[in-house]
Design a protein around this motif. Structure first.
Motif, PDB file in Angstrom:
ATOM      1  N   LYS A 175       1.092  -1.303  -0.128  1.00 46.53           N
ATOM      2  CA  LYS A 175       0.135  -0.028  -0.012  1.00 46.53           C
ATOM      3  C   LYS A 175       0.877   1.252   0.026  1.00 46.53           C
ATOM      4  O   LYS A 175       0.372   2.316  -0.635  1.00 46.53           O
ATOM      5  N   VAL A 176       2.127   1.285   0.492  1.00 45.79           N
ATOM      6  CA  VAL A 176       3.002   2.457   0.689  1.00 45.79           C
ATOM      7  C   VAL A 176       3.499   2.707  -0.768  1.00 45.79           C
ATOM      8  O   VAL A 176       3.408   3.700  -1.380  1.00 45.79           O
ATOM      9  N   ASN A 177       4.021   1.394  -1.300  1.00 46.83           N
ATOM     10  CA  ASN A 177       4.143   1.730  -2.799  1.00 46.83           C
ATOM     11  C   ASN A 177       3.160   2.280  -3.683  1.00 46.83           C
ATOM     12  O   ASN A 177       3.454   3.095  -4.368  1.00 46.83           O
ATOM     13  N   ASP A 178       2.113   1.725  -3.470  1.00 51.76           N
ATOM     14  CA  ASP A 178       0.709   2.161  -4.358  1.00 51.76           C
ATOM     15  C   ASP A 178       0.659   3.739  -4.232  1.00 51.76           C
ATOM     16  O   ASP A 178       0.198   4.034  -5.075  1.00 51.76           O
ATOM     17  N   ALA A 179       0.725   4.138  -2.894  1.00 53.18           N
ATOM     18  CA  ALA A 179       0.188   5.236  -2.607  1.00 53.18           C
ATOM     19  C   ALA A 179       1.268   6.323  -2.700  1.00 53.18           C
ATOM     20  O   ALA A 179       0.983   7.387  -3.063  1.00 53.18           O
TER      21      ALA A 179
END
Length: 224
Positions: A175-179
């Motif tokens: 989620k960190v990479n996506d956001a």
């Protein structure tokens, strides 16, 4: 860098030391083959200058012992000899030496050959280091951790003791990479690695085991 000079001749040792004095090296001296082998095992020099003809243990035998030792086998060796016999040179190189210098050696030639051997050793050490280090965090990678685990397990089987292997996973890392993008994810991994590393002891090994995972290998008493 450490250079070990092994020669039974006091004059040859003095000359070699004088020739290399300007190279700003840490020079170690051994006056016989057995002492040279002992110092190689205790000091782990970056280069060994090894006389061929010694009464207690020939340079060829010392070279064989060094190349058979897993902890020393990558140490470069330059043979020093008063003989110009081509067969002896071939034998020395076949045993694993990187060079063969004939006495009396020219000061400029000896220094040049020593510098060349040390440059090669430095590059070799870098290659070995980065073969077992994660390029992002510069922590030991999975291969290094598994090798260390195998070593410690063998040590425990022989001598007893305790060992702890701790796995830590970063939750919701995707989620960190996506956001925020992969650059933010990389910074998060580096910060997490630094945090885990700061909590370990000198005897512990901390490394990156996967894209999101870290491991700590604690030796001796179980980590708290």
């Amino acid at each position: 860098m450490k250079v070990l000079i092994v020669d039974d001749s006091p004059d040859a040792l003095a000359i070699a030391k004088a020739r290399l004095a300007k190279e700003l090296l840490d020079l170690l001296i051994a006056d016989c083959g057995l002492e040279g082998l002992r110092m190689a095992r205790s000091e782990h020099p970056d280069l060994i200058l090894l006389d061929v003809d010694m009464p207690d243990m020939s340079g060829f035998d010392v070279c064989r012992a060094i190349k058979a030792d897993p902890d020393l086998c990558m140490t470069p060796i330059i043979f020093l000899s008063g003989s110009t016999d081509a067969a002896a040179k071939v034998k020395g190189l076949d045993l694993g030496a990187v060079d063969y210098v004939t006495k009396p050696f020219d000061a400029f030639e000896l220094r040049a050959r020593v510098r060349a051997a040390l440059r090669t050793k430095h590059l070799q050490d870098l290659l070995m280091r980065y073969a077992s280090v994660d390029p992002l965090t510069e922590l030991p990678n999975r291969r290094a951790l598994l090798d260390r685990l195998e070593q410690q397990w063998a040590h425990l089987q022989r001598h007893g003791g305790s060992l702890a292997f701790i796995m830590a996973d970063l939750d919701h890392f995707k989620k960190v990479n996506d956001a925020f993008g992969h650059s933010a994810g990389d910074r998060l991994l580096m910060c997490a690695a630094a945090t885990i590393l700061s909590q370990g002891r000198d005897s512990d090994v901390t490394g990156r085991y996967g894209g999101e995972e870290f491991a700590i290998l604690a030796t001796g008493e179980t980590a708290e």
